[in-house]
Write a protein that holds these residues in place. Sequence first.
Motif, PDB file in Angstrom:
ATOM      1  N   LEU A 118     101.312 -10.957 -68.111  1.00 45.54           N
ATOM      2  CA  LEU A 118     101.287  -9.511 -67.901  1.00 45.54           C
ATOM      3  C   LEU A 118     100.157  -9.120 -66.960  1.00 45.54           C
ATOM      4  N   GLY A 119      99.020  -9.799 -67.069  1.00 49.02           N
ATOM      5  CA  GLY A 119      97.886  -9.511 -66.191  1.00 49.02           C
ATOM      6  C   GLY A 119      98.133  -9.924 -64.754  1.00 49.02           C
ATOM      7  N   ASN A 120      98.945 -10.955 -64.556  1.00 46.12           N
ATOM      8  CA  ASN A 120      99.215 -11.437 -63.197  1.00 46.12           C
ATOM      9  C   ASN A 120      99.847 -10.365 -62.320  1.00 46.12           C
ATOM     10  N   ARG A 121     100.514  -9.400 -62.944  1.00 40.74           N
ATOM     11  CA  ARG A 121     101.188  -8.361 -62.173  1.00 40.74           C
ATOM     12  C   ARG A 121     100.203  -7.478 -61.416  1.00 40.74           C
ATOM     13  N   GLN A 122      98.930  -7.554 -61.796  1.00 44.64           N
ATOM     14  CA  GLN A 122      97.902  -6.779 -61.102  1.00 44.64           C
ATOM     15  C   GLN A 122      97.247  -7.571 -59.977  1.00 44.64           C
ATOM     16  N   THR A 123      97.694  -8.807 -59.749  1.00 48.65           N
ATOM     17  CA  THR A 123      97.075  -9.680 -58.748  1.00 48.65           C
ATOM     18  C   THR A 123      97.986  -9.864 -57.546  1.00 48.65           C
ATOM     19  N   ARG A 124      97.472  -9.529 -56.373  1.00 45.18           N
ATOM     20  CA  ARG A 124      98.235  -9.644 -55.134  1.00 45.18           C
ATOM     21  C   ARG A 124      97.819 -10.911 -54.389  1.00 45.18           C
ATOM     22  N   ILE A 125      98.795 -11.746 -54.053  1.00 43.97           N
ATOM     23  CA  ILE A 125      98.545 -13.027 -53.386  1.00 43.97           C
ATOM     24  C   ILE A 125      99.226 -13.027 -52.026  1.00 43.97           C
ATOM     25  N   LEU A 126      98.501 -13.516 -51.016  1.00 45.20           N
ATOM     26  CA  LEU A 126      99.036 -13.646 -49.659  1.00 45.20           C
ATOM     27  C   LEU A 126      99.367 -15.110 -49.392  1.00 45.20           C
ATOM     28  N   VAL A 127     100.627 -15.388 -49.038  1.00 44.24           N
ATOM     29  CA  VAL A 127     101.086 -16.739 -48.703  1.00 44.24           C
ATOM     30  C   VAL A 127     101.242 -16.840 -47.192  1.00 44.24           C
ATOM     31  N   VAL A 128     100.575 -17.836 -46.599  1.00 43.43           N
ATOM     32  CA  VAL A 128     100.582 -18.012 -45.137  1.00 43.43           C
ATOM     33  C   VAL A 128     101.187 -19.369 -44.802  1.00 43.43           C
ATOM     34  N   LEU A 138      94.828  -8.781 -44.147  1.00 41.70           N
ATOM     35  CA  LEU A 138      93.634  -8.751 -44.994  1.00 41.70           C
ATOM     36  C   LEU A 138      92.714  -7.599 -44.616  1.00 41.70           C
ATOM     37  N   LYS A 139      92.677  -7.288 -43.339  1.00 40.64           N
ATOM     38  CA  LYS A 139      91.842  -6.180 -42.879  1.00 40.64           C
ATOM     39  C   LYS A 139      92.328  -4.850 -43.431  1.00 40.64           C
ATOM     40  N   ASP A 140      93.656  -4.712 -43.560  1.00 38.93           N
ATOM     41  CA  ASP A 140      94.247  -3.435 -43.974  1.00 38.93           C
ATOM     42  C   ASP A 140      94.536  -3.338 -45.463  1.00 38.93           C
ATOM     43  N   ASP A 141      94.483  -4.463 -46.173  1.00 34.32           N
ATOM     44  CA  ASP A 141      94.877  -4.455 -47.588  1.00 34.32           C
ATOM     45  C   ASP A 141      93.765  -5.055 -48.453  1.00 34.32           C
ATOM     46  N   PRO A 142      92.861  -4.221 -48.969  1.00 30.81           N
ATOM     47  CA  PRO A 142      91.743  -4.724 -49.773  1.00 30.81           C
ATOM     48  C   PRO A 142      92.151  -5.212 -51.154  1.00 30.81           C
ATOM     49  N   ASP A 143      93.414  -4.993 -51.541  1.00 27.29           N
ATOM     50  CA  ASP A 143      93.851  -5.400 -52.877  1.00 27.29           C
ATOM     51  C   ASP A 143      94.286  -6.856 -52.957  1.00 27.29           C
ATOM     52  N   ILE A 144      94.367  -7.546 -51.821  1.00 25.46           N
ATOM     53  CA  ILE A 144      94.712  -8.972 -51.853  1.00 25.46           C
ATOM     54  C   ILE A 144      93.545  -9.745 -52.450  1.00 25.46           C
ATOM     55  N   LYS A 145      93.836 -10.536 -53.469  1.00 17.64           N
ATOM     56  CA  LYS A 145      92.784 -11.261 -54.191  1.00 17.64           C
ATOM     57  C   LYS A 145      92.741 -12.752 -53.879  1.00 17.64           C
ATOM     58  N   VAL A 156      92.243 -17.217 -60.111  1.00 17.80           N
ATOM     59  CA  VAL A 156      92.333 -15.794 -60.457  1.00 17.80           C
ATOM     60  C   VAL A 156      91.369 -15.463 -61.589  1.00 17.80           C
ATOM     61  N   GLU A 157      91.308 -16.329 -62.611  1.00 19.36           N
ATOM     62  CA  GLU A 157      90.398 -16.099 -63.724  1.00 19.36           C
ATOM     63  C   GLU A 157      88.940 -16.152 -63.266  1.00 19.36           C
ATOM     64  N   THR A 158      88.622 -17.069 -62.357  1.00 23.48           N
ATOM     65  CA  THR A 158      87.257 -17.132 -61.823  1.00 23.48           C
ATOM     66  C   THR A 158      86.895 -15.839 -61.111  1.00 23.48           C
ATOM     67  N   LEU A 159      87.831 -15.328 -60.313  1.00 22.86           N
ATOM     68  CA  LEU A 159      87.592 -14.077 -59.596  1.00 22.86           C
ATOM     69  C   LEU A 159      87.399 -12.918 -60.580  1.00 22.86           C
ATOM     70  N   GLU A 160      88.200 -12.882 -61.623  1.00 25.61           N
ATOM     71  CA  GLU A 160      88.056 -11.819 -62.634  1.00 25.61           C
ATOM     72  C   GLU A 160      86.704 -11.905 -63.326  1.00 25.61           C
ATOM     73  N   GLN A 161      86.261 -13.124 -63.634  1.00 24.24           N
ATOM     74  CA  GLN A 161      84.960 -13.302 -64.276  1.00 24.24           C
ATOM     75  C   GLN A 161      83.825 -12.858 -63.356  1.00 24.24           C
ATOM     76  N   LEU A 162      83.944 -13.187 -62.072  1.00 25.78           N
ATOM     77  CA  LEU A 162      82.929 -12.754 -61.115  1.00 25.78           C
ATOM     78  C   LEU A 162      82.904 -11.227 -60.989  1.00 25.78           C
ATOM     79  N   GLU A 163      84.095 -10.622 -60.978  1.00 23.31           N
ATOM     80  CA  GLU A 163      84.158  -9.162 -60.910  1.00 23.31           C
ATOM     81  C   GLU A 163      83.528  -8.525 -62.145  1.00 23.31           C
ATOM     82  N   GLN A 164      83.730  -9.133 -63.311  1.00 19.38           N
ATOM     83  CA  GLN A 164      83.122  -8.627 -64.535  1.00 19.38           C
ATOM     84  C   GLN A 164      81.601  -8.735 -64.472  1.00 19.38           C
TER      85      GLN A 164
END
Length: 434
Positions: free
Chosen positions: A136-146, A180-187, A259-267
């Motif tokens: 359920l939490g993953n739905r808040q995470t935006r991923i860019l595939v290149v 990435l420049k235009d979308d700050p929500d990409i994690k 993703v969990e590491t990033l969430e912990q850093l944000e906390q």
Amino acid sequence: MAYRATGRRESEPITQELKVLLVEDSRTYALALSRRLETELQLPIVVCQSLNELHEVVTEDRAAFTLAVVDLNLPDAPRGEAIDFTVQRGIPTIVHTASFDIETRNRIMERDVIDYVPKDSAFTLETVVGTARRALGNRQTRILVVDDTSATRKLLAHMLKVQQYEVIEVASGDEALALLKDDPDIKLVVSDYYMPDMDGYELTRRIRREFASDRLRLIGVSSSSDRMVSVGFLKAGANDFISMPFIPEELQCRIASNVETLEQLEQLHSLASRDALTGLFNRRHFFANAGRLIEEAQAKKRKSAVAILDIDDFKQLNDSHGHDFGDRALANVARCLAQSVEGSGHLLARIGGEEFAILFPGVDAKAAMRLSDHIRLDVSHETLTVGGQQVTLTASIGVAEIDGAGNFDQQLIAADRALYAAKREGRNCVRLAG
């Protein structure tokens, strides 16, 4: 709890609230797991004990389920037919199974399921609940595939979407940098190595010039058998590397770990930038960000203003009614201030004791005075009860305009002087620095 047993009456209402579907033939296990899921996820749980009951429930209310936890083998569905049913109807599915081996694993992974959890330890309930919470939490995470290869890119994107991530696809490094420049929500960025415009190493280096690891995670991927490819990614600044062809469980675990590491850093960043009592930004965060906001306003040829707010007679109230009252007063005023500036783009912080600061970027003195007076009025409506007595809180505010002349410290001093002028003139008022 929306525990549904066999034999549900047709007259029972069908709720429009999103629910979690639990398919399990063991009443004891279903009851224990449904209670844990409901407590942790704060969503109603609907329990089915057979494929026949699952058909009935989902046919009547097919759009109501946000997630399904499904037993692999049911008496009337011994080969995973219940999993096929939920997956085919677009319900994100987690599988739990009493028996597990490689053949069982392969049967499960043939379907587009989020994950599987064997019922083989004392921690099974915790694992199922944790998997559901993560999905359920993953739905808040935006991923860019290149990846410039469409088939590979779409395969990876599909695997991530099954995990409930929001996925964006691009075919080149240049597209990735622009997005990435235009979308700050990409994690998180997942990048292939071989690409025509720039390889994965160069893309990683360019991303790292703009985004630190505590803001954006990056994972390299490649089908190359050369072990040095992973080294190249990591040296360029990637956080991880995954070889292709993908093993779904490895991909899932490595993505989730980053993703969990990033969430912990944000906390941790949030804890470091927040005042423990009020939850507002603290002094350090205020001074670290004020300059940038002022510069952005000046680039648009706009002035800014800063206000210093102080709770009137706070020391006297604290001495008379105790420190617990003082803490309640600070918390109430902070809540009032937060509501007053919510969604405005203004920067609010507790900068010490009973003092608060508000930066109004792009707002001139006249407008800041008007906003500050509204805030003062809001605070004056705050009351606290102590010993059966109602105590009204008020605040004095000093405002100074920021026009580019002088440094920010000098303008804060000017706002502080205006605050003390408000105190001298009777409190519960707003004054502008001369």
